[in-house]
Write a protein that holds these residues in place. Structure first.
Motif, PDB file in Angstrom:
ATOM      1  N   GLU A  51      -5.494  -4.040  -6.372  1.00 46.39           N
ATOM      2  CA  GLU A  51      -4.281  -4.863  -6.180  1.00 46.39           C
ATOM      3  C   GLU A  51      -3.605  -4.607  -4.828  1.00 46.39           C
ATOM      4  O   GLU A  51      -2.712  -5.380  -4.423  1.00 46.39           O
ATOM      5  CB  GLU A  51      -3.271  -4.593  -7.301  1.00 46.39           C
ATOM      6  N   ILE A  61      -2.127  12.113   1.780  1.00 48.73           N
ATOM      7  CA  ILE A  61      -1.106  13.155   1.681  1.00 48.73           C
ATOM      8  C   ILE A  61      -1.607  14.547   2.045  1.00 48.73           C
ATOM      9  O   ILE A  61      -0.817  15.417   2.409  1.00 48.73           O
ATOM     10  CB  ILE A  61      -0.512  13.135   0.256  1.00 48.73           C
ATOM     11  N   HIS A  92      -9.613  11.444   0.680  1.00 51.59           N
ATOM     12  CA  HIS A  92      -8.731  12.458   1.284  1.00 51.59           C
ATOM     13  C   HIS A  92      -9.547  13.463   2.106  1.00 51.59           C
ATOM     14  O   HIS A  92      -9.161  13.846   3.208  1.00 51.59           O
ATOM     15  CB  HIS A  92      -8.039  13.270   0.185  1.00 51.59           C
ATOM     16  N   GLU A  96       7.281  -9.911  -9.774  1.00 46.81           N
ATOM     17  CA  GLU A  96       6.633  -9.543  -8.498  1.00 46.81           C
ATOM     18  C   GLU A  96       7.337 -10.169  -7.293  1.00 46.81           C
ATOM     19  O   GLU A  96       7.609  -9.483  -6.305  1.00 46.81           O
ATOM     20  CB  GLU A  96       5.174 -10.002  -8.575  1.00 46.81           C
ATOM     21  N   THR A 151       1.913   1.326  -5.417  1.00 40.98           N
ATOM     22  CA  THR A 151       1.282   2.416  -6.168  1.00 40.98           C
ATOM     23  C   THR A 151       0.576   1.864  -7.405  1.00 40.98           C
ATOM     24  O   THR A 151       0.606   2.464  -8.481  1.00 40.98           O
ATOM     25  CB  THR A 151       2.323   3.490  -6.561  1.00 40.98           C
ATOM     26  N   ARG A 173      -3.671  -7.632  -1.852  1.00 38.31           N
ATOM     27  CA  ARG A 173      -2.871  -8.831  -2.159  1.00 38.31           C
ATOM     28  C   ARG A 173      -1.370  -8.520  -2.041  1.00 38.31           C
ATOM     29  O   ARG A 173      -0.601  -9.288  -1.441  1.00 38.31           O
ATOM     30  CB  ARG A 173      -3.205  -9.294  -3.586  1.00 38.31           C
ATOM     31  N   LEU A 191       1.479   7.141 -12.570  1.00 41.82           N
ATOM     32  CA  LEU A 191       1.535   8.573 -12.276  1.00 41.82           C
ATOM     33  C   LEU A 191       2.003   8.885 -10.847  1.00 41.82           C
ATOM     34  O   LEU A 191       2.935   9.654 -10.637  1.00 41.82           O
ATOM     35  CB  LEU A 191       0.130   9.158 -12.513  1.00 41.82           C
ATOM     36  N   ILE A 192       1.338   8.263  -9.860  1.00 39.61           N
ATOM     37  CA  ILE A 192       1.640   8.673  -8.478  1.00 39.61           C
ATOM     38  C   ILE A 192       3.017   8.173  -8.047  1.00 39.61           C
ATOM     39  O   ILE A 192       3.649   8.761  -7.170  1.00 39.61           O
ATOM     40  CB  ILE A 192       0.533   8.212  -7.500  1.00 39.61           C
ATOM     41  N   ARG A 210       6.430   0.621 -19.115  1.00 43.60           N
ATOM     42  CA  ARG A 210       6.482   1.542 -17.977  1.00 43.60           C
ATOM     43  C   ARG A 210       7.557   1.117 -16.984  1.00 43.60           C
ATOM     44  O   ARG A 210       8.318   1.945 -16.477  1.00 43.60           O
ATOM     45  CB  ARG A 210       5.138   1.537 -17.236  1.00 43.60           C
ATOM     46  N   TRP A 269      -8.529   2.543 -15.443  1.00 44.09           N
ATOM     47  CA  TRP A 269      -9.022   1.791 -14.286  1.00 44.09           C
ATOM     48  C   TRP A 269      -9.932   2.622 -13.384  1.00 44.09           C
ATOM     49  O   TRP A 269     -10.760   2.053 -12.670  1.00 44.09           O
ATOM     50  CB  TRP A 269      -7.833   1.220 -13.486  1.00 44.09           C
ATOM     51  N   HIS A 329       8.451  -3.182 -10.230  1.00 48.69           N
ATOM     52  CA  HIS A 329       7.675  -4.191 -10.955  1.00 48.69           C
ATOM     53  C   HIS A 329       6.377  -3.558 -11.433  1.00 48.69           C
ATOM     54  O   HIS A 329       5.719  -2.824 -10.681  1.00 48.69           O
ATOM     55  CB  HIS A 329       7.332  -5.384 -10.062  1.00 48.69           C
ATOM     56  N   ASP A 330       6.050  -3.809 -12.681  1.00 48.33           N
ATOM     57  CA  ASP A 330       4.775  -3.359 -13.248  1.00 48.33           C
ATOM     58  C   ASP A 330       4.460  -4.307 -14.398  1.00 48.33           C
ATOM     59  O   ASP A 330       5.340  -4.579 -15.226  1.00 48.33           O
ATOM     60  CB  ASP A 330       4.901  -1.902 -13.757  1.00 48.33           C
TER      61      ASP A 330
HETATM   62  N1  LIG Z   1      -2.314  10.201  -2.694  1.00 55.48           N
HETATM   63  C1  LIG Z   1      -2.768  10.774  -3.802  1.00 55.48           C
HETATM   64  O1  LIG Z   1      -2.998  11.968  -3.838  1.00 55.48           O
HETATM   65  C2  LIG Z   1      -2.980   9.926  -5.028  1.00 55.48           C
HETATM   66  C3  LIG Z   1      -3.005  10.534  -6.278  1.00 55.48           C
HETATM   67  C4  LIG Z   1      -3.162   9.730  -7.398  1.00 55.48           C
HETATM   68  C5  LIG Z   1      -3.325   8.353  -7.251  1.00 55.48           C
HETATM   69  N2  LIG Z   1      -3.344   7.798  -6.013  1.00 55.48           N
HETATM   70  C6  LIG Z   1      -3.536   6.345  -5.841  1.00 55.48           C
HETATM   71  O2  LIG Z   1      -2.387   5.683  -6.338  1.00 55.48           O
HETATM   72  C7  LIG Z   1      -2.741   4.462  -6.977  1.00 55.48           C
HETATM   73  C8  LIG Z   1      -2.209   4.470  -8.414  1.00 55.48           C
HETATM   74  O3  LIG Z   1      -2.741   5.588  -9.108  1.00 55.48           O
HETATM   75  P1  LIG Z   1      -2.006   6.162 -10.420  1.00 55.48           P
HETATM   76  O4  LIG Z   1      -2.647   7.457 -10.733  1.00 55.48           O
HETATM   77  O5  LIG Z   1      -0.535   6.142 -10.231  1.00 55.48           O
HETATM   78  O6  LIG Z   1      -2.448   5.061 -11.499  1.00 55.48           O
HETATM   79  P2  LIG Z   1      -1.677   4.706 -12.855  1.00 55.48           P
HETATM   80  O7  LIG Z   1      -2.680   4.035 -13.727  1.00 55.48           O
HETATM   81  O8  LIG Z   1      -0.956   5.891 -13.402  1.00 55.48           O
HETATM   82  O9  LIG Z   1      -0.572   3.640 -12.401  1.00 55.48           O
HETATM   83  C9  LIG Z   1      -0.921   2.403 -11.833  1.00 55.48           C
HETATM   84  C10 LIG Z   1       0.124   1.390 -12.307  1.00 55.48           C
HETATM   85  O10 LIG Z   1      -0.043   0.188 -11.543  1.00 55.48           O
HETATM   86  C11 LIG Z   1       0.318  -0.880 -12.407  1.00 55.48           C
HETATM   87  N3  LIG Z   1      -0.120  -2.164 -11.818  1.00 55.48           N
HETATM   88  C12 LIG Z   1      -1.340  -2.730 -11.836  1.00 55.48           C
HETATM   89  N4  LIG Z   1      -1.316  -3.912 -11.182  1.00 55.48           N
HETATM   90  C13 LIG Z   1      -0.032  -4.095 -10.733  1.00 55.48           C
HETATM   91  C14 LIG Z   1       0.633  -5.103  -9.988  1.00 55.48           C
HETATM   92  N5  LIG Z   1      -0.002  -6.198  -9.541  1.00 55.48           N
HETATM   93  N6  LIG Z   1       1.949  -4.944  -9.714  1.00 55.48           N
HETATM   94  C15 LIG Z   1       2.621  -3.855 -10.139  1.00 55.48           C
HETATM   95  N7  LIG Z   1       2.045  -2.844 -10.844  1.00 55.48           N
HETATM   96  C16 LIG Z   1       0.728  -2.968 -11.140  1.00 55.48           C
HETATM   97  C17 LIG Z   1      -0.332  -0.510 -13.723  1.00 55.48           C
HETATM   98  O11 LIG Z   1       0.177  -1.224 -14.818  1.00 55.48           O
HETATM   99  C18 LIG Z   1      -0.002   0.989 -13.783  1.00 55.48           C
HETATM  100  O12 LIG Z   1       1.207   1.242 -14.458  1.00 55.48           O
HETATM  101  C19 LIG Z   1      -4.250   4.341  -6.853  1.00 55.48           C
HETATM  102  O13 LIG Z   1      -4.606   3.582  -5.715  1.00 55.48           O
HETATM  103  C20 LIG Z   1      -4.697   5.784  -6.636  1.00 55.48           C
HETATM  104  O14 LIG Z   1      -5.905   5.900  -5.909  1.00 55.48           O
HETATM  105  C21 LIG Z   1      -3.149   8.555  -4.914  1.00 55.48           C
END
Ligand SMILES: NC(=O)c1ccc[n+]([C@@H]2O[C@H](COP(=O)([O-])OP(=O)(O)OC[C@H]3O[C@@H](n4cnc5c(N)ncnc54)[C@H](O)[C@@H]3O)[C@@H](O)[C@H]2O)c1
Length: 345
Positions: A73, A120, A181, A55, A68, A76, A12-13, A40, A163, A34-35
């Motif tokens: 994760e 942000i 935040h 990776e 993201t 690392r 998402l982010i 996705r 998660w 990479h995911d």
């Molecule tokens: N700044 C903000 O306002 C904000 C908003 C939402 C999320 N976030 C942060 O962003 C991060 C992701 O959140 P999200 O909502 O996008 O989650 P999400 O579940 O939509 O996406 C996370 C993705 O990471 C992938 N992933 C897991 N391990 C991985 C690896 N080793 N290598 C590559 N990809 C891997 C997963 O398969 C998944 O597709 C979190 O840390 C969250 O706290 C921040």
């Protein structure tokens, strides 16, 4: 030079960052993603004209990496990126606890790489404006802040995230995952914190995943803030904040955290209100930094200068969140000197 960008994580982010990148007006190309979720990764790669790779392979192709993934994760991956001397933008929280966040600061500092964190809210117009309003000498001392942040628990709706209710991936619940935040904004606006205390609940029954958190932060300035962070099941409320500040001679309130309204009134003056385009225009008039985090990151990478907010700037918020949890886990006793013996670098 065209900055070659890669993404670890295409959830998402990452979509928001891809939007900001496209709007950044800095010469760059997203070349690789990479995911472990291959569908996705393939979708993201197709929409970006990038390649979906492994990776390690990604690190051969890029100058800068967005991390993201889910939180556990981050450390690392940041270590791998820094070891290759590449610039890194990492989402918040940096890690599931402050000790690991400190280690990440040490890693990027020793590697000398450009680093930025996704705190942000500092660039959302209402918050720089509020900070500016209370710094005006007409305001006098800050007395108290009431900060409410509520969101439906994000394992449903458009987040649909598994998660966030798994402590092995998220660390803890709403206070760490969402309201880091808010804690960051409070210390960014009001300065060093002297003492914290807190209470957390796990009403939804996910172990170590707080869905109600109530914290009190006492600042060295004498100001006191109450922060209430809630994950509920009201699907009509995706993420909403209200922040009310009382100073000796100023009342100011953020009613909408992205586009306002922001209202304020100094003693003896009429109440003012801005929202939407008027809010953005006022911030620009006041010379406040708002807007596109990708632009500031890419400009720092291009110039080879530090980005902001960097990992080190994110440390106080991580330490404060840890201290609030320590208080809550000990029945709500105050934790003094929550920034700890090791001062932020
Ligand atoms: N700044 C903000 O306002 C904000 C908003 C939402 C999320 N976030 C942060 O962003 C991060 C992701 O959140 P999200 O909502 O996008 O989650 P999400 O579940 O939509 O996406 C996370 C993705 O990471 C992938 N992933 C897991 N391990 C991985 C690896 N080793 N290598 C590559 N990809 C891997 C997963 O398969 C998944 O597709 C979190 O840390 C969250 O706290 C921040």
């Amino acid at each position: 030079m065209t900055i070659r960008v890669g993404f670890y994580g295409t959830g998402l982010i990452s979509q928001m960052h891809r939007f900001f990148l496209a709007d950044s007006r800095v010469d760059h190309e997203v070349v690789a993603v990479h995911d472990p979720d291959a569908d996705r990764a393939a979708d993201a790669a197709a929409s970006l004209g990038a390649v979906a790779v492994g990776e390690d392979e990604l690190l051969d192709l890029v100058d800068a990496v967005y991390v993201t993934t889910w939180t556990s994760e981050h450390p690392r991956l940041v270590e791998k990126i820094a070891a290759r001397g590449l610039a890194v933008f990492c989402e918040k929280p940096l890690a599931v606890d402050a000790a690991t966040a400190q280690h990440m600061v040490d890693v990027v500092t020793e590697a000398g790489v450009v680093n930025q964190v996704g705190l942000i809210l500092r660039s959302w117009a209402p918050f720089p404006l509020l900070r500016d309003l209370i710094r005006d000498e007409r305001a006098g001392q800050v007395l108290a802040v009431v900060f409410r942040d509520d969101q439906y628990i994000p394992n449903q709706g458009h987040y649909a995230s598994t998660w966030r209710v798994d402590a092995s991936k998220a660390g803890r619940g709403t206070l760490l995952e969402h309201s880091i935040h808010d804690v960051d904004i409070l210390q960014w606006m009001l300065g060093p914190v002297r003492s914290v205390s807190g209470v957390v609940r796990e009403v939804h029954g996910h172990p170590r995943i707080d869905d109600v958190a109530a914290a009190r932060l006492e600042f060295e300035s004498g100001a006191v803030a109450q922060l209430t962070s809630i994950w509920h099941d009201i699907l009509e409320r995706p993420s909403l904040r209200r922040v009310e500040v009382f100073c000796e001679r100023l009342h100011a309130v953020i009613e909408g955290d992205l586009f306002g309204p922001v209202r304020w009134q100094y003693t003896g003056e009429p109440e003012e209100m801005v929202e939407n385009d008027g809010l953005i225009a006022l911030c620009r008039d006041r010379g406040l930094e708002i807007g596109n985090t990708a632009r500031s990151f890419l400009q720092a990478v291009e110039a080879g200068r530090p980005a902001s907010p960097d990992f080190a700037e994110a440390l106080p918020a991580h330490r404060l969140v840890d201290a609030i949890y320590a208080s809550a886990d000990a029945g709500g006793v105050p934790v003094d000197d929550p920034l700890g013996a090791r001062a932020p670098t």
